[in-house]
Scaffold this motif. Sequence first.
Motif, PDB file in Angstrom:
ATOM      1  N   TYR A  56      30.037   0.626  -0.546  1.00 25.82           N
ATOM      2  CA  TYR A  56      29.041   0.048   0.331  1.00 25.82           C
ATOM      3  C   TYR A  56      27.636   0.247  -0.243  1.00 25.82           C
ATOM      4  CZ  TYR A  56      25.925   0.239   4.390  1.00 25.82           C
ATOM      5  OH  TYR A  56      24.872   0.103   5.239  1.00 25.82           O
ATOM      6  N   THR A  99      27.240  -1.697  -3.680  1.00 23.21           N
ATOM      7  CA  THR A  99      27.110  -3.138  -3.486  1.00 23.21           C
ATOM      8  C   THR A  99      25.731  -3.475  -2.921  1.00 23.21           C
ATOM      9  OG1 THR A  99      29.436  -3.101  -2.902  1.00 23.21           O
ATOM     10  CG2 THR A  99      28.270  -5.154  -2.500  1.00 23.21           C
ATOM     11  N   ALA A 100      25.326  -2.704  -1.932  1.00 24.39           N
ATOM     12  CA  ALA A 100      24.025  -2.957  -1.313  1.00 24.39           C
ATOM     13  C   ALA A 100      22.913  -2.825  -2.342  1.00 24.39           C
ATOM     14  CB  ALA A 100      23.814  -1.971  -0.168  1.00 24.39           C
ATOM     15  N   ARG A 101      23.082  -1.841  -3.222  1.00 21.06           N
ATOM     16  CA  ARG A 101      22.044  -1.635  -4.230  1.00 21.06           C
ATOM     17  C   ARG A 101      22.022  -2.785  -5.223  1.00 21.06           C
ATOM     18  NH1 ARG A 101      22.163   4.042  -7.136  1.00 21.06           N
ATOM     19  NH2 ARG A 101      24.010   3.114  -8.063  1.00 21.06           N
ATOM     20  N   LYS A 143      22.937  -5.807  -4.760  1.00 26.30           N
ATOM     21  CA  LYS A 143      22.424  -7.023  -4.130  1.00 26.30           C
ATOM     22  C   LYS A 143      21.007  -6.840  -3.607  1.00 26.30           C
ATOM     23  CE  LYS A 143      26.856  -8.991  -2.913  1.00 26.30           C
ATOM     24  NZ  LYS A 143      27.813  -9.250  -1.853  1.00 26.30           N
ATOM     25  N   LEU A 192      19.876  -5.176  -1.193  1.00 23.57           N
ATOM     26  CA  LEU A 192      19.813  -5.374   0.261  1.00 23.57           C
ATOM     27  C   LEU A 192      18.712  -4.553   0.909  1.00 23.57           C
ATOM     28  CD1 LEU A 192      23.537  -5.519   1.436  1.00 23.57           C
ATOM     29  CD2 LEU A 192      21.938  -7.383   1.056  1.00 23.57           C
ATOM     30  N   TRP A 193      18.303  -3.478   0.211  1.00 18.14           N
ATOM     31  CA  TRP A 193      17.337  -2.581   0.849  1.00 18.14           C
ATOM     32  C   TRP A 193      15.909  -2.899   0.436  1.00 18.14           C
ATOM     33  CZ3 TRP A 193      21.563   1.071  -0.800  1.00 18.14           C
ATOM     34  CH2 TRP A 193      22.481   1.214   0.247  1.00 18.14           C
TER      35      TRP A 193
END
Lengths: 238, 479
Positions: A226, A229-231, A233, A235-236
């Motif tokens: 999680y 993937t977030a990193r 993309k 996302l933060w």
Amino acid sequence: MSVRTLEVDGKMITALEGQTIFSAAWDSGIHIPRLCHLGGLSDVGACRLCLVEIEGQKRLQPSCMTKVAEDMVVRTNTPALRAHRRLIVELLLAERNHVCSVCVLNGACELQDLAAQLGVDHVRLRPQYPKLEVDLSHDRFGLDHNRCILCTRCVRVCDEVEGAHTWDVAGRGKNSRVITDLGEPWGESASCTSCGKCVQVCPTGALFSKGKTVADMRKDRGFLRYIVTAREKKLWIA
Amino acid sequence: MNRCIMIEPVTRIEGHAKITIEVDETGAVSSARFHVTEFRGFEKICEGRPFQEMPGLMARVCGICPVSHVLASSKAGDMLLGVEIPRAAEKQRRLVNYAQVLQSHALSFFHLSAPDLLLGFDSPAPKRNIFGLLAEDQDFARRGIRLRQFGQRIIETAGGKRIHPGWSGPGGVSRQFTTAQRDEILSWIPEVLESINAALGRLKSLLDSFPEELEHIGNFPSLFLATVNDEGGLEYYDGTIRIVDSAGNCIAEHLDPTRYSTFLGEASEDYSYMKFPFYRPFGYPQGHYRVGPLARLNVARFAGTSLADRELREFKQRGEGAVCRSFHYHLARLIEMLHCAERIEELMADRDLFDDTIQAKASLNRREGIGSCEAPRGTLFHHYWVDKNGLMTKADLLIATAQNNHAMNASVEQTARRFLKPLEESNDFEEGMLNRVEAAIRCYDPCLSCSTHALGRMPLVIEIVKGGAVVGRLTRSRA
Ligand code: SF4
Ligand code: SF4
Ligand code: FES
């Protein structure tokens, strides 16, 4: 990014340039054994379980560290490799104390699973059983050096994902130990954020939640995918 | 010159025992000793380990009555945390303890002792086992096997596979008890009660045919020690210690089990590895006591369940004061099984049992913890010391078999005196005596691997030693 084609265990597979043999093989359903590798963390090639034969090369190569190349011919599961892997696992089991029946992770341990998978029904080497320390100084977690296989997953997740870099390895050879900060008890570590990531990625019963009894500990690595993937993309980033 | 006869159960596993009988010139018994090795090195295994691991470790270290050790260990852990555990956890532990007592007694009675009792001590050895019993009385033997299954099934369903080491630990238990589990357990109850009653009737009608054994296999005065509840009734999980003497007088009551070391001492004898516990105020050896089924029934004022109470009243008539004949351990076991089955049925109607609050969370609050409970064979104590982080620095265990050590020695000696005939007189003294010596030990159902692994008869070796040299040897291997 360009694509490479190679043969693994007689099967033609495609991979991205720069991908490791290990991950390309896994993507194609060929599961090479491993202990130190964990998707989402950098690779260090510490355990040597993922060694493969590459045609034209005399030495075995760690597939987690070796990039794919066009027309490469790789074998991941020959009798010689199986014998090597079995020996590595036996060495790990003999080096410290792995009496699974009294271990917190009994039944859910990567080392134990691997031993079963490789048919290690007994250890041919004399077990060393050094009497190593258990560090229970942390409020929530415990460290049992007796079960540590020095894979350094804890070191990497703490540094690369949490950004705290609490863990390191000190000492050489059989005196190697994972340490927190400069060797203080874990509970006194100034850098540890108590996030628990190291506990979850540790493949063995070396890192555990306090209060767990024999065969009571289960690990949850979902967070890593999680976060990674977030990193990737971003996302933060607003 | 003295002759020395040694009886040694041949076993490759941890707890093993040996019997030495010394006879004088005339062939009369001068002394008899029962030697046991027990739990040596256990303290070393514990040292430096987290106390939370102890219940699981104990479940593995002792394969004979793991549940009792898990419970005593969990209770010692509760004390280290300084918590009172949720009611559901307590009820679950009680349930599993009743199941453990029931299944262990079923094994002792039906598998190990019934062949002697039903087929006779002098029936041919190859037949004196559960298979011989099956051939003789299929229904009876089957019932015994099923009773054991019932107990094991409860342990399995409540505690997880056989006994999942993680099921009970400091602070409570790890899984909720469900109504589906209740329904399964309840469906067994009628058969279970019927089987136990049948066995009770059978044993009681047989007792008269063993006048010699009743009189001479472990019939002597001693103290009796057991856990009771607040009112002095039968209790297995939590309560206070009560001690009675052979006349049935209460010697002490309301003793706090966590202070056991203040009233129980341990003496050593050079011939045994096992300690000889005694009641301190009486000194050693006067303070020796018996624990287990016989002791519990002597100590408890009442059972607290209707069927068991009726049997208990009748049982108490068998002694003047307390029942001192160790042969009655068998009868006591059956009465306890009845009580356990009744209690299990009662628990199934207890709503607390199904509650989902099952674990008290706390960190270490004490440096010393003591847990005790009634194991099938008697009162069990676990005593732990930990460092400030909860790593074990020391462990002491006082197990039931050790507390019956003195009684087992006394029984073996008494039995040998009675049944060992002078060597010159007959050539076949060995088998008859062997059977009785074996029966004397069986009364206590000691947790030696030989007593649970051997079906029907104990593997034994007798050595007759004369002036230090072996002059005769009789071997009985496993059936
Ligand atoms: S860490 Fe794994 S291999 Fe080692 S004792 Fe525990 S379960 Fe067994
Ligand atoms: S503590 Fe666990 S994660 Fe860290 S090096 Fe040891 S085995 Fe690997
Ligand atoms: S996984 Fe490649 S060396 Fe450990």
